[in-house]
Design a protein around this motif. Structure first.
Motif, mmCIF file in Angstrom:
data_model
loop_
_atom_site.group_PDB
_atom_site.id
_atom_site.type_symbol
_atom_site.label_atom_id
_atom_site.label_comp_id
_atom_site.label_asym_id
_atom_site.label_seq_id
_atom_site.Cartn_x
_atom_site.Cartn_y
_atom_site.Cartn_z
ATOM 1 N N LYS A 125 1.010 -0.602 -0.030
ATOM 2 C CA LYS A 125 0.555 -0.199 0.130
ATOM 3 C C LYS A 125 0.718 1.348 -0.094
ATOM 4 C CE LYS A 125 -3.424 -2.352 2.983
ATOM 5 N NZ LYS A 125 -4.211 -3.002 1.826
ATOM 6 N N THR A 178 -0.373 3.090 -13.786
ATOM 7 C CA THR A 178 -0.747 2.289 -13.277
ATOM 8 C C THR A 178 0.407 1.458 -13.845
ATOM 9 O OG1 THR A 178 -2.616 1.170 -14.120
ATOM 10 C CG2 THR A 178 -3.273 2.716 -12.621
ATOM 11 N N PRO A 217 -3.613 -2.752 -11.178
ATOM 12 C CA PRO A 217 -4.758 -2.652 -10.325
ATOM 13 C C PRO A 217 -4.700 -2.578 -9.570
ATOM 14 C CG PRO A 217 -5.329 -4.706 -11.531
ATOM 15 C CD PRO A 217 -3.918 -4.735 -11.006
ATOM 16 N N GLU A 218 -5.672 -0.669 -8.919
ATOM 17 C CA GLU A 218 -5.293 0.119 -8.104
ATOM 18 C C GLU A 218 -6.703 0.455 -6.776
ATOM 19 O OE1 GLU A 218 -3.626 4.156 -8.682
ATOM 20 O OE2 GLU A 218 -1.430 1.888 -9.666
ATOM 21 N N ARG A 219 -6.901 0.368 -5.825
ATOM 22 C CA ARG A 219 -7.768 0.633 -4.979
ATOM 23 C C ARG A 219 -7.922 2.239 -4.562
ATOM 24 N NH1 ARG A 219 -9.939 -0.173 0.257
ATOM 25 N NH2 ARG A 219 -9.154 -1.654 -0.353
ATOM 26 N N GLU A 277 -7.895 5.097 -1.418
ATOM 27 C CA GLU A 277 -9.217 5.188 -0.373
ATOM 28 C C GLU A 277 -9.064 6.862 -0.357
ATOM 29 O OE1 GLU A 277 -8.805 2.730 2.999
ATOM 30 O OE2 GLU A 277 -9.871 0.824 1.617
ATOM 31 N N SER A 301 -14.332 5.428 -2.036
ATOM 32 C CA SER A 301 -12.802 5.225 -3.011
ATOM 33 C C SER A 301 -13.064 5.189 -4.360
ATOM 34 C CB SER A 301 -12.404 3.758 -2.357
ATOM 35 O OG SER A 301 -13.331 2.695 -2.248
ATOM 36 N N ASN A 333 -11.777 2.537 -7.859
ATOM 37 C CA ASN A 333 -11.006 1.205 -8.472
ATOM 38 C C ASN A 333 -10.083 1.987 -9.824
ATOM 39 O OD1 ASN A 333 -11.344 -0.704 -6.782
ATOM 40 N ND2 ASN A 333 -13.576 -0.285 -7.305
ATOM 41 N N PRO A 347 -8.052 -0.018 -13.075
ATOM 42 C CA PRO A 347 -7.494 -0.785 -13.900
ATOM 43 C C PRO A 347 -5.826 -0.747 -13.942
ATOM 44 C CG PRO A 347 -8.874 0.465 -15.648
ATOM 45 C CD PRO A 347 -8.817 1.077 -14.448
ATOM 46 N N CYS A 373 -2.926 3.919 -1.019
ATOM 47 C CA CYS A 373 -4.094 3.285 -2.577
ATOM 48 C C CYS A 373 -3.097 1.800 -1.796
ATOM 49 C CB CYS A 373 -3.484 3.831 -3.138
ATOM 50 S SG CYS A 373 -2.796 3.126 -5.134
ATOM 51 N N HIS A 374 -4.068 0.816 -2.933
ATOM 52 C CA HIS A 374 -3.948 -0.711 -2.658
ATOM 53 C C HIS A 374 -3.728 -0.878 -3.920
ATOM 54 C CE1 HIS A 374 -6.078 -0.445 1.874
ATOM 55 N NE2 HIS A 374 -6.793 0.349 1.106
#
Length: 79
Positions: free
Chosen positions: A10, A24, A27-29, A31, A55, A57, A59, A76-77
């Motif tokens: 993260k 990217t 993939p990122e999520r 928050e 949050s 997302n 790709p 960021c996850h």
């Protein structure tokens, strides 16, 4: 960046008021912890707004534009 015992990675950070483009690899999520922003994913004409507690997302192998009008605090996850 923060590496956790389970192997996940993260990033935590702050973005000051600006317009930026991020690429990217995976993939990122993202928050949002504090502040507000609007983002536009690659290939889209639509800007979407996000604030604290929300949050979005992104790709992998892509990019997004982000506009912040106030300081933004995020996590960021990846994967």
């Amino acid at each position: 960046s923060v590496l956790l015992a389970d192997g996940s990675r993260k990033t935590v950070g702050v973005i000051f008021p600006s317009c930026l483009t991020f690429n990217t690899g995976e993939p990122e999520r993202v928050e949002i912890n504090a502040g507000q922003c609007r983002i536009r994913l690659a290939g889209s004409d639509v800007w979407r707004s996000y604030g604290a507690g929300e949050s979005f997302n992104v790709p992998g192998a892509s990019s997004f534009e982000i506009e912040t009008l106030e300081t933004l605090d995020y996590v960021c996850h990846f994967g």
